[in-house]
Design a protein around this motif. Sequence first.
Motif, short mmCIF file in Angstrom:
data_model
loop_
_atom_site.label_atom_id
_atom_site.label_comp_id
_atom_site.label_asym_id
_atom_site.label_seq_id
_atom_site.Cartn_x
_atom_site.Cartn_y
_atom_site.Cartn_z
N VAL A 80 -12.34 -59.65 67.71
CA VAL A 80 -12.16 -60.93 68.14
C VAL A 80 -13.67 -61.54 67.78
CG1 VAL A 80 -12.37 -62.44 70.05
CG2 VAL A 80 -10.92 -60.42 70.17
N ALA A 81 -14.83 -61.09 67.63
CA ALA A 81 -15.92 -61.89 67.19
C ALA A 81 -15.86 -62.15 65.68
CB ALA A 81 -17.05 -60.79 67.30
N ILE A 82 -15.36 -61.10 64.81
CA ILE A 82 -15.22 -61.31 63.59
C ILE A 82 -14.16 -62.61 63.22
CG2 ILE A 82 -14.14 -60.00 61.42
CD1 ILE A 82 -15.54 -57.59 62.56
N GLU A 83 -13.02 -62.63 63.87
CA GLU A 83 -12.22 -63.86 63.75
C GLU A 83 -12.57 -64.97 64.05
OE1 GLU A 83 -8.67 -63.03 66.21
OE2 GLU A 83 -8.30 -61.10 65.58
N HIS A 84 -13.42 -65.00 65.24
CA HIS A 84 -14.20 -66.48 65.45
C HIS A 84 -15.17 -66.89 64.44
CE1 HIS A 84 -12.71 -67.30 69.45
NE2 HIS A 84 -13.10 -66.00 69.85
N PHE A 85 -15.93 -65.58 63.88
CA PHE A 85 -17.05 -66.00 62.85
C PHE A 85 -16.31 -66.22 61.42
CE2 PHE A 85 -19.75 -63.09 65.52
CZ PHE A 85 -20.34 -64.05 66.30
N THR A 86 -15.10 -65.57 61.45
CA THR A 86 -14.45 -65.83 59.78
C THR A 86 -14.01 -67.51 60.02
OG1 THR A 86 -13.81 -63.77 59.59
CG2 THR A 86 -12.55 -65.47 58.74
N ALA A 87 -13.49 -67.88 61.26
CA ALA A 87 -13.02 -69.27 61.15
C ALA A 87 -14.20 -70.06 60.95
CB ALA A 87 -12.28 -69.47 62.63
N LEU A 88 -15.55 -69.79 61.63
CA LEU A 88 -16.46 -70.48 61.44
C LEU A 88 -16.82 -70.78 60.06
CD1 LEU A 88 -18.98 -71.95 62.48
CD2 LEU A 88 -19.98 -69.88 63.12
N THR A 89 -17.01 -69.33 59.25
CA THR A 89 -17.31 -69.68 57.91
C THR A 89 -16.42 -70.29 57.08
OG1 THR A 89 -16.22 -67.27 57.49
CG2 THR A 89 -18.88 -67.38 57.98
N ALA A 105 -21.53 -58.90 63.30
CA ALA A 105 -20.30 -58.26 63.83
C ALA A 105 -19.62 -57.02 62.88
CB ALA A 105 -19.32 -59.32 64.08
N TYR A 106 -19.72 -57.45 61.58
CA TYR A 106 -19.46 -56.11 60.94
C TYR A 106 -20.26 -54.86 60.95
CZ TYR A 106 -16.02 -59.21 58.09
OH TYR A 106 -14.81 -59.93 57.76
N PHE A 107 -21.67 -55.08 61.19
CA PHE A 107 -22.38 -54.11 61.22
C PHE A 107 -22.09 -53.28 62.63
CE2 PHE A 107 -26.12 -52.27 63.30
CZ PHE A 107 -26.63 -51.47 62.45
N MET A 108 -21.93 -54.01 63.55
CA MET A 108 -21.50 -53.34 64.74
C MET A 108 -20.15 -52.40 64.83
SD MET A 108 -24.21 -54.10 66.61
CE MET A 108 -23.88 -53.56 68.37
N ALA A 109 -19.33 -53.09 63.83
CA ALA A 109 -17.91 -52.48 63.45
C ALA A 109 -18.08 -51.34 62.52
CB ALA A 109 -16.82 -53.39 63.23
N GLU A 110 -19.35 -51.06 62.03
CA GLU A 110 -19.47 -50.13 61.00
C GLU A 110 -19.04 -50.43 59.73
OE1 GLU A 110 -19.09 -46.21 62.49
OE2 GLU A 110 -20.74 -46.60 64.11
N GLU A 111 -18.82 -51.71 59.53
CA GLU A 111 -18.24 -52.06 58.14
C GLU A 111 -19.46 -52.63 57.25
OE1 GLU A 111 -15.22 -52.03 56.90
OE2 GLU A 111 -13.96 -51.42 58.93
N TYR A 112 -19.94 -51.74 56.83
CA TYR A 112 -21.58 -52.04 56.15
C TYR A 112 -21.39 -52.68 54.79
CZ TYR A 112 -23.50 -48.51 59.56
OH TYR A 112 -23.76 -48.01 60.70
N SER A 113 -20.21 -52.70 54.08
CA SER A 113 -20.18 -53.34 52.85
C SER A 113 -19.99 -54.83 53.06
CB SER A 113 -19.13 -52.73 52.06
OG SER A 113 -17.84 -52.75 52.70
N LEU A 114 -19.15 -54.98 54.23
CA LEU A 114 -18.76 -56.53 54.59
C LEU A 114 -20.12 -57.04 55.07
CD1 LEU A 114 -15.20 -55.91 55.88
CD2 LEU A 114 -15.71 -56.75 53.78
N SER A 115 -20.72 -56.30 55.91
CA SER A 115 -22.14 -56.93 56.44
C SER A 115 -23.13 -57.21 55.41
CB SER A 115 -22.44 -55.81 57.52
OG SER A 115 -23.80 -56.43 57.97
N ILE A 116 -23.19 -56.33 54.46
CA ILE A 116 -24.04 -56.66 53.40
C ILE A 116 -23.82 -57.90 52.42
CG2 ILE A 116 -25.02 -55.80 51.25
CD1 ILE A 116 -25.17 -53.01 52.27
N ALA A 117 -22.45 -58.00 52.30
CA ALA A 117 -22.03 -59.24 51.72
C ALA A 117 -22.44 -60.38 52.35
CB ALA A 117 -20.45 -59.06 51.50
N ASP A 118 -22.12 -60.47 53.75
CA ASP A 118 -22.15 -61.73 54.43
C ASP A 118 -23.78 -61.85 54.62
OD1 ASP A 118 -19.75 -62.29 54.89
OD2 ASP A 118 -19.67 -61.85 57.13
N ILE A 119 -24.66 -60.79 54.62
CA ILE A 119 -25.97 -60.90 54.56
C ILE A 119 -26.52 -61.68 53.21
CG2 ILE A 119 -28.31 -59.75 54.36
CD1 ILE A 119 -27.10 -57.65 56.56
N GLN A 120 -25.93 -61.29 52.21
CA GLN A 120 -26.33 -61.85 51.00
C GLN A 120 -25.90 -63.31 51.11
OE1 GLN A 120 -24.07 -59.30 48.18
NE2 GLN A 120 -26.05 -58.20 47.55
#
Length: 182
Positions: A80-89, A105-120
């Motif tokens: 749900v957090a990712i859904e809200h943040f996706t709407a935000l982005t 949120a991606y990090f917490m969900a252990e989706e590291y590649s997606l987290s790194i992309a958003d960090i970039q």
Amino acid sequence: MKVQHHILNAFLAAVLATSTAFAQGDTLDTLYERLLKPDLQDWEQVERAIWREWSSSGSASMDLLLERGRKAMSDGDFAVAIEHFTALTDHAPEFAEGWNARATAYFMAEEYSLSIADIQKTLSLNPKHFGALQGLGRILEELEDEKNALKAYQAAYAIHPHRPSLEEAIDRLDAKLSGQAL
């Protein structure tokens, strides 16, 4: 997941090179300057003020999406957090904190590649985002890429030298990479 080291090295070098050129207004500039003072006693207050600035999109509806996403994340509902943040982005693509929140949120969900992309993306919008840099360091450390994790932590420390966790991470990885016993 294998992180491409040459791309990551170039990215970290670019962040370090542009972090001194970043300007987001007098308020943030003043806060960043205060963070660099060696004798700063109220660094936690300064850090909170920076996070408040970062968390203000200028739109009540976008701020509400950020708040709802953070609430879902604190409740452990990462989807749900990712859904809200996706709407935000989607609706505020230039709002760096939306990307950073989704990266968390991606990090917490252990989706590291997606987290790194958003960090970039976060760092492309806000190169002084020490939270994103520290998060990148943490992910790279999880992926056992200690050399690049150390670079990310050092980049965060160059902006915010008062966070004890950054200094500890740097000392730990310095010792590990130099072959010293911990």
